[in-house]
Design a protein around this motif. Structure first.
Motif, PDB file in Angstrom:
ATOM      1  N   ALA A 251       4.560 -12.710   4.074  1.00  0.00           N
ATOM      2  CA  ALA A 251       4.659 -13.582   2.588  1.00  0.00           C
ATOM      3  C   ALA A 251       5.162 -11.902   1.571  1.00  0.00           C
ATOM      4  O   ALA A 251       5.828 -12.188   0.991  1.00  0.00           O
ATOM      5  N   GLU A 252       4.210 -10.981   2.263  1.00  0.00           N
ATOM      6  CA  GLU A 252       4.741 -10.061   1.172  1.00  0.00           C
ATOM      7  C   GLU A 252       6.140  -9.817   1.491  1.00  0.00           C
ATOM      8  O   GLU A 252       6.699  -8.804   0.576  1.00  0.00           O
ATOM      9  N   LEU A 253       6.839  -9.427   2.658  1.00  0.00           N
ATOM     10  CA  LEU A 253       8.500  -9.201   2.857  1.00  0.00           C
ATOM     11  C   LEU A 253       9.194 -10.098   1.834  1.00  0.00           C
ATOM     12  O   LEU A 253       9.778  -9.430   0.722  1.00  0.00           O
ATOM     13  N   GLU A 254       8.631 -11.154   0.462  1.00  0.00           N
ATOM     14  CA  GLU A 254       8.979 -11.799  -0.523  1.00  0.00           C
ATOM     15  C   GLU A 254       9.176 -10.856  -0.978  1.00  0.00           C
ATOM     16  O   GLU A 254       9.591 -11.107  -1.917  1.00  0.00           O
ATOM     17  N   THR A 255       7.360 -10.718  -1.924  1.00  0.00           N
ATOM     18  CA  THR A 255       7.397  -9.825  -2.592  1.00  0.00           C
ATOM     19  C   THR A 255       7.184  -8.916  -2.799  1.00  0.00           C
ATOM     20  O   THR A 255       8.299  -8.418  -3.807  1.00  0.00           O
ATOM     21  N   MET A 256       7.542  -7.902  -2.213  1.00  0.00           N
ATOM     22  CA  MET A 256       8.404  -6.771  -1.449  1.00  0.00           C
ATOM     23  C   MET A 256       9.715  -6.864  -2.430  1.00  0.00           C
ATOM     24  O   MET A 256      10.332  -6.336  -3.251  1.00  0.00           O
ATOM     25  N   ALA A 257      10.552  -7.657  -1.890  1.00  0.00           N
ATOM     26  CA  ALA A 257      12.049  -8.010  -1.757  1.00  0.00           C
ATOM     27  C   ALA A 257      11.809  -8.168  -3.798  1.00  0.00           C
ATOM     28  O   ALA A 257      12.766  -7.600  -3.977  1.00  0.00           O
ATOM     29  N   SER A 258      11.116  -9.409  -4.073  1.00  0.00           N
ATOM     30  CA  SER A 258      11.317  -9.166  -5.879  1.00  0.00           C
ATOM     31  C   SER A 258      10.441  -8.148  -6.311  1.00  0.00           C
ATOM     32  O   SER A 258      11.157  -8.066  -7.069  1.00  0.00           O
ATOM     33  N   ASP A 259      10.121  -7.971  -5.560  1.00  0.00           N
ATOM     34  CA  ASP A 259      10.003  -6.114  -6.790  1.00  0.00           C
ATOM     35  C   ASP A 259      11.021  -5.086  -5.985  1.00  0.00           C
ATOM     36  O   ASP A 259      10.362  -3.745  -6.524  1.00  0.00           O
TER      37      ASP A 259
ATOM     38  N   GLY B 252      15.273   4.582  -4.270  1.00  0.00           N
ATOM     39  CA  GLY B 252      15.029   3.525  -3.440  1.00  0.00           C
ATOM     40  C   GLY B 252      13.791   3.499  -2.834  1.00  0.00           C
ATOM     41  O   GLY B 252      14.027   4.838  -1.913  1.00  0.00           O
ATOM     42  N   PHE B 253      13.192   2.082  -1.871  1.00  0.00           N
ATOM     43  CA  PHE B 253      12.598   2.587  -1.137  1.00  0.00           C
ATOM     44  C   PHE B 253      12.681   1.649  -0.046  1.00  0.00           C
ATOM     45  O   PHE B 253      13.072   0.531  -0.378  1.00  0.00           O
ATOM     46  N   HIS B 254      12.999   1.551   1.144  1.00  0.00           N
ATOM     47  CA  HIS B 254      12.449   0.210   2.657  1.00  0.00           C
ATOM     48  C   HIS B 254      10.695   0.640   3.330  1.00  0.00           C
ATOM     49  O   HIS B 254      10.284   1.517   2.449  1.00  0.00           O
ATOM     50  N   GLY B 255      11.133  -0.732   3.072  1.00  0.00           N
ATOM     51  CA  GLY B 255       9.673  -1.439   3.639  1.00  0.00           C
ATOM     52  C   GLY B 255       8.904  -0.838   4.743  1.00  0.00           C
ATOM     53  O   GLY B 255      10.582  -0.503   6.070  1.00  0.00           O
ATOM     54  N   THR B 256       8.627  -0.506   5.468  1.00  0.00           N
ATOM     55  CA  THR B 256       7.685  -0.313   6.929  1.00  0.00           C
ATOM     56  C   THR B 256       6.802  -1.164   7.757  1.00  0.00           C
ATOM     57  O   THR B 256       5.912  -0.940   6.591  1.00  0.00           O
TER      58      THR B 256
ATOM     59  N   TYR C 233       0.740  -1.414  -0.204  1.00  0.00           N
ATOM     60  CA  TYR C 233      -0.077  -0.147  -0.057  1.00  0.00           C
ATOM     61  C   TYR C 233       0.874   0.921   0.048  1.00  0.00           C
ATOM     62  O   TYR C 233       0.464   2.269  -0.739  1.00  0.00           O
ATOM     63  N   GLN C 234       2.169   1.351   0.962  1.00  0.00           N
ATOM     64  CA  GLN C 234       3.336   2.373   0.979  1.00  0.00           C
ATOM     65  C   GLN C 234       3.049   2.121  -0.478  1.00  0.00           C
ATOM     66  O   GLN C 234       3.999   3.497  -1.002  1.00  0.00           O
ATOM     67  N   PHE C 235       4.262   1.222  -1.220  1.00  0.00           N
ATOM     68  CA  PHE C 235       4.850   1.373  -1.940  1.00  0.00           C
ATOM     69  C   PHE C 235       3.908   2.563  -3.092  1.00  0.00           C
ATOM     70  O   PHE C 235       4.552   2.981  -4.049  1.00  0.00           O
ATOM     71  N   GLU C 236       2.903   1.499  -3.445  1.00  0.00           N
ATOM     72  CA  GLU C 236       2.136   2.417  -4.792  1.00  0.00           C
ATOM     73  C   GLU C 236       2.294   3.923  -4.147  1.00  0.00           C
ATOM     74  O   GLU C 236       2.762   4.672  -5.048  1.00  0.00           O
ATOM     75  N   ALA C 237       1.733   4.685  -2.751  1.00  0.00           N
ATOM     76  CA  ALA C 237       1.630   5.593  -2.331  1.00  0.00           C
ATOM     77  C   ALA C 237       2.903   6.557  -3.093  1.00  0.00           C
ATOM     78  O   ALA C 237       2.884   7.648  -3.537  1.00  0.00           O
ATOM     79  N   TYR C 238       4.176   6.096  -2.328  1.00  0.00           N
ATOM     80  CA  TYR C 238       5.609   6.130  -2.743  1.00  0.00           C
ATOM     81  C   TYR C 238       5.741   6.818  -4.345  1.00  0.00           C
ATOM     82  O   TYR C 238       6.263   7.414  -4.203  1.00  0.00           O
ATOM     83  N   LYS C 239       5.713   5.091  -4.862  1.00  0.00           N
ATOM     84  CA  LYS C 239       5.877   5.353  -6.212  1.00  0.00           C
ATOM     85  C   LYS C 239       5.094   6.626  -6.983  1.00  0.00           C
ATOM     86  O   LYS C 239       5.892   7.383  -7.629  1.00  0.00           O
TER      87      LYS C 239
ATOM     88  N   ARG D  94      16.492  -2.782  -5.800  1.00  0.00           N
ATOM     89  CA  ARG D  94      17.846  -3.368  -5.561  1.00  0.00           C
ATOM     90  C   ARG D  94      17.883  -5.017  -5.171  1.00  0.00           C
ATOM     91  O   ARG D  94      16.899  -5.714  -4.916  1.00  0.00           O
ATOM     92  N   GLY D  95      18.561  -5.672  -5.325  1.00  0.00           N
ATOM     93  CA  GLY D  95      19.178  -7.140  -4.880  1.00  0.00           C
ATOM     94  C   GLY D  95      19.283  -7.537  -3.155  1.00  0.00           C
ATOM     95  O   GLY D  95      19.229  -6.619  -2.630  1.00  0.00           O
ATOM     96  N   ALA D  96      19.501  -8.576  -3.421  1.00  0.00           N
ATOM     97  CA  ALA D  96      20.303  -8.624  -2.025  1.00  0.00           C
ATOM     98  C   ALA D  96      21.064  -8.283  -1.243  1.00  0.00           C
ATOM     99  O   ALA D  96      22.467  -7.798  -2.391  1.00  0.00           O
ATOM    100  N   CYS D  97      21.155  -8.006  -0.157  1.00  0.00           N
ATOM    101  CA  CYS D  97      22.469  -7.511   0.615  1.00  0.00           C
ATOM    102  C   CYS D  97      23.564  -8.733   0.338  1.00  0.00           C
ATOM    103  O   CYS D  97      24.073  -9.983   0.516  1.00  0.00           O
TER     104      CYS D  97
END
Ligand code: URP
Ligand code: ZN
Ligand code: ZN
Length: 465
Positions: free
Chosen positions: A143-151, A129-133, A111-117, A460-463
């Motif tokens: 589960a969404e942490l995973e899709t956020m990472a792939s996004d 880039g953005f960090h999730g909150t 939700y916030q990702f869409e708003a911040y775009k 961004r990719g993995a750490c």
């Protein structure tokens, strides 16, 4: 388009040498000596030549802690993604990773990702880039942490204070999941209950002046939360943990102790304000300018943080840029420090302060400066080597810094929207001459030459641990 920066003194995190850098189609393609001799100057319409004789050439700085356009409920940060990124690039920063605000209770991370775009697209002048909150935890969020990472968002921020703070079980679940997906969890560490108690106590006693902001948020309340998070990260299997805006010696002691125990994957960030300003600011007439959390500390803490940078205990210097006008929003706190929106500007001043107060004074080396401002933040947050490096294949993001330049820092020189700088009157050694993003000169002297919306989203990719 081809650009060549010739005769500069090139600094990376590990080396420095005299040389030329060739950028073609936005990327660094070649680094060497006398590159112009071997070049066909007429190919593809020639080449833009920038003479960096007598100057240092550094990777574009990366600021992984900003709050552009942040909505805190009672106020909104006054730099949007345009003003804030113009300020950033004028100060040598060519990429930011912004901490997204809390959304309405219960919303998913996207939700916030869409708003911040929508907030950033068409405005940001540098790459972003953005960090999730994380504001609550359940199976869907995990589960969404995973899709956020792939996004392209493989990091999430957790607050241990403020309205949407998480409890220990929630923190543990986030840490475990982020470890599993190769992401990083960033933490704002302060002991919420102690702070809330102290704030109420001071208010009840009529102690509402800005100094009580600092007194209600003691160093040990931060260090306790740092120690707790580190133990939870250990419990979660040595999960990667990133401490934002570490401000005091006690917190640094907690980090060193954890590392001595053998804990890995700990990353620590501090900010210029904690290196060069002290709680004496809260006794000034304009004290509201400095209300931020954690608060400014003592001179002894500043010295401990410089030592922490020099000995490698601290990996990153970011800004926590979160500007509110002194003449407007900050005045909400004039009769009660608890009503003042927390946060201060700093996105433009970071590199200049770290060079002037750090490298030029011998507190840190130029390599340590590059590491803390450019390379480590890019590496930790999955942007290396495109960002934070001077290497073939990296983006042509560069800063040309004249170490002999000098000036007095004033609000008039700043490019953001806010009406003050915390560093008014600081004598700055070193002056930024040019800033390039992907081979294009975006800053020439103090002039911004870029365009609204010229920045791109960084997937961004993995750490890289
Ligand atoms: O006071 C601060 N630091 N405001 C911004 C939000 C945060 O805590 O990082
Ligand atoms: Zn914070
Ligand atoms: Zn912050």
């Amino acid at each position: 388009m081809r650009t060549i920066i010739k005769n500069g003194h090139i600094f990376t995190e590990a080396e420095d040498y005299q040389g030329d850098i060739l950028i073609e189609n936005e990327k660094i393609v070649c680094i060497g000596r006398n590159l112009m001799q071997d070049m066909d100057m007429n190919r593809n319409g020639g080449v833009e030549v920038i003479d960096a004789e007598g100057c240092y050439v550094l990777p574009g700085a990366v600021d992984v802690h900003t709050h552009m356009d942040l909505d805190v409920g009672t106020a909104r940060a006054v730099d949007d993604f345009y003003d804030g990124t113009v300020a950033a690039v004028c100060g040598g920063t060519t990429a930011i990773v912004d901490h997204m605000a809390f959304g309405p209770a219960g919303v998913p991370l996207h939700y916030q990702f869409e708003a911040y775009k929508k907030l950033a697209q068409g405005k940001a002048v540098i790459d972003y880039g953005f960090h999730g909150t994380a504001q609550h935890v359940d199976d869907e969020i995990l589960a969404e942490l995973e899709t956020m990472a792939s996004d392209g968002i493989p990091s999430v921020k957790v607050y241990l204070t403020y309205g949407f703070k998480l409890n220990d079980a929630e923190v543990y679940r986030i840490l475990k999941k982020m470890k599993e997906i190769g992401g990083v969890t960033a933490f704002h560490c302060e002991n919420h209950d102690v702070i809330e108690y102290l704030k109420q106590k001071y208010r009840d006693e009529g102690c509402t002046a800005p100094i009580y902001h600092a007194l209600s948020r003691p160093a040990l309340a931060e260090a306790e939360a740092v120690g707790r998070v580190l133990k939870l990260a250990l419990l979660a299997g040595d999960a990667p943990v990133y401490i934002v805006h570490l401000s005091c010696k006690e917190s640094l002691d907690a980090v060193r102790e954890a590392r001595r125990r053998g804990q890995k994957n700990i990353f620590v960030e501090t900010c210029p304000q904690y290196l060069v300003l002290t709680e004496e600011c809260y006794r000034r007439e304009d004290a509201l300018k400095y209300i931020m959390s954690p608060p400014l500390r003592t001179q002894e803490d500043c010295e401990a943080l410089w030592e922490g940078l020099a000995d490698g205990s601290i990996q990153v210097v970011a800004t926590d840029h979160c500007p509110f006008h002194y003449g407007r929003e900050k005045q909400m706190g004039k009769d009660d420090f608890t009503a003042c929106p927390n946060g201060a500007p700093g996105v433009e001043e970071r590199l200049s302060l770290l060079y002037s107060e750090g490298a030029a004074k011998g507190r840190i080396s130029m390599h340590q400066l590059v590491k803390a401002l450019c390379t480590e933040p890019a590496r930790i947050y999955g942007m290396y080597p495109e960002k934070g490096a001077i290497l073939p294949g990296a983006d042509g993001d560069l800063v040309i810094l004249d170490p002999k330049g000098a000036y007095v820092l004033t609000q008039e020189r700043m490019h953001g929207a806010v009406d003050y700088t915390c560093y008014e009157g600081f004598r700055i050694q070193g002056e930024i001459r040019k800033v390039l993003q992907r081979g294009r000169v975006l800053v020439d002297g103090q002039r911004f030459l870029g365009e609204r919306g010229g920045g791109r989203f960084i997937r961004r990719g993995a750490c890289l641990l």
